[in-house]
Design a protein around this motif. Structure first.
Motif, mmCIF file in Angstrom:
data_model
loop_
_atom_site.group_PDB
_atom_site.id
_atom_site.type_symbol
_atom_site.label_atom_id
_atom_site.label_comp_id
_atom_site.label_asym_id
_atom_site.label_seq_id
_atom_site.Cartn_x
_atom_site.Cartn_y
_atom_site.Cartn_z
ATOM 1 N N GLY A 1 -7.433 -2.036 2.659
ATOM 2 C CA GLY A 1 -8.187 -3.269 2.430
ATOM 3 C C GLY A 1 -7.837 -3.877 1.084
ATOM 4 N N LEU A 2 -7.802 -3.013 0.056
ATOM 5 C CA LEU A 2 -7.470 -3.485 -1.287
ATOM 6 C C LEU A 2 -6.116 -4.174 -1.332
ATOM 7 N N ILE B 1 -4.486 -5.752 0.934
ATOM 8 C CA ILE B 1 -4.281 -6.995 1.695
ATOM 9 C C ILE B 1 -5.376 -8.034 1.453
ATOM 10 N N ALA B 2 -6.427 -7.695 0.680
ATOM 11 C CA ALA B 2 -7.548 -8.625 0.472
ATOM 12 C C ALA B 2 -7.059 -9.970 -0.090
ATOM 13 N N LEU C 1 -9.704 2.249 2.857
ATOM 14 C CA LEU C 1 -10.203 1.587 1.644
ATOM 15 C C LEU C 1 -9.053 0.958 0.876
ATOM 16 N N PHE C 2 -7.961 1.724 0.734
ATOM 17 C CA PHE C 2 -6.823 1.220 -0.034
ATOM 18 C C PHE C 2 -6.019 0.195 0.756
#
Lengths: 223, 102
Positions: A83-84, A86-87, A80-81
């Motif tokens: 993804g955050l 590199i989004a 989850l983190f």
């Protein structure tokens, strides 16, 4: 900006090295009693190594598969983190985002955040993620067939290999004394609970106690 | 273990892990920026892997048993200290455990 070929070469290097672990996962999984199809489904659809090892480990030690799944999903919470973080650099929408999400793992994220510009970050992320995905699944199948041929995991010491695999996955995170303490505490609480609870539960309980105490100590140290 | 319940577990792992990955790319960063959340997510894999190692190496059902698995773990520890890569570490642990059982 680094030359794109250099980023691709680095990514493929990480991809080959990481994808090769798939053979260990496949062999441990089928020798623990999962079928080849179940083993390959985990690598294709879950595609997050530590989670897959954890699920198989809990199920192999007689734990309820739902407990195993909970342990696995908790381990996957770090994605989850990832993804955050590199989004903003990937900037994907719609079906591209749906496909990209599947590739968010330790190594692809690490390769992306190591780059200085967004173009290189995207190159690193996709080349690393896709090369690991292809190899991880191929090597899982190879390992799964070998594990089936071996049968009992105690032959060739494969049961001991599971603990070594977990230690190998934990090793890069043992950089601080507080993390080492939390890992030891998780181990001690889990072991203490083994005689009293159903298989699989000591892992979740040990993990929960260690995280809670780690947070309290951290807060005490910060205050 | 029944094949059905294993498939149920696999389904939960697949759905749960994909949801976490997709949420990471979708959720506004400030929603999860709390330092406590970050610290907890940092600690969860460390604590769980520590617990997994202990149970995997020392538990047999509801008994705590010291056997060749612990020797395998000790070998893995030494090899990791020597910066040996992942696969040789796993293979070395298996080999030592297998030799001790001969």
């Amino acid at each position: 900006m680094r030359r794109p070929t250099r980023v691709v070469a680095d990514s493929l290097g990480v991809g080959v090295a990481t994808g090769a672990y798939g053979v260990a996962f496949g062999a441990l999984s089928t020798s623990s009693g999962l079928t080849v199809l179940q083993t390959c489904a985990l690598s294709l659809l879950a595609f997050t190594g530590a989670t897959q090892f954890a699920f198989v480990g809990v199920v192999a030690s007689g734990g309820n598969p739902v407990t195993g799944a909970l342990t696995g999903v908790l381990l996957g919470s770090r994605n989850l983190f990832y993804g955050l973080s590199i989004a903003d650099r990937l900037r994907v929408r719609g079906w591209r985002k749906a496909a990209t999400a599947h590739l968010v793992i330790d190594e692809s994220t690490a390769m992306a955040v190591a780059q200085t510009d967004d173009e290189s970050a995207r190159t690193g992320f996709y080349w690393t993620g896709i090369s690991i995905f292809v190899l991880w699944n191929l090597m899982t199948l190879v390992g799964a067939l070998a594990g089936n041929a071996i049968g009992d995991p105690r032959t060739y010491g494969l049961d001991a290999a599971v603990g070594a695999a977990f230690l190998g996955l934990l090793w890069p995170r043992l950089t601080s004394w507080s993390n080492r303490g939390v890992a030891l505490l998780g181990a001690a609480v889990a072991l203490g609970l083994v005689p009293f609870t159903a298989a699989g539960l000591p892992i979740i309980a040990g993990g929960a106690v260690a995280v809670a105490l780690g947070l309290v100590l951290r807060r005490g140290a910060a205050a | 273990m029944s094949p059905g319940s294993v498939w149920l577990g696999i389904g939960l792992v697949v759905v749960g892990c994909y949801a976490l990955k997709l949420a990471g790319l979708s959720v506004p960063e400030r929603l999860l920026a709390h330092p406590l959340t970050r610290r907890a997510t940092d600690l969860i894999p460390v604590a769980l892997l520590g617990a997994l190692i202990a149970v995997q190496v020392l538990a047999t059902g509801r008994d705590v048993v010291v056997d060749a698995r612990l020797a395998g773990l000790a070998v893995a520890f030494v090899l990791l200290c020597l910066r040996v890569p992942f696969l040789p570490v796993v293979a070395g642990a298996a080999l030592v455990a297998a030799l001790l059982r001969l």
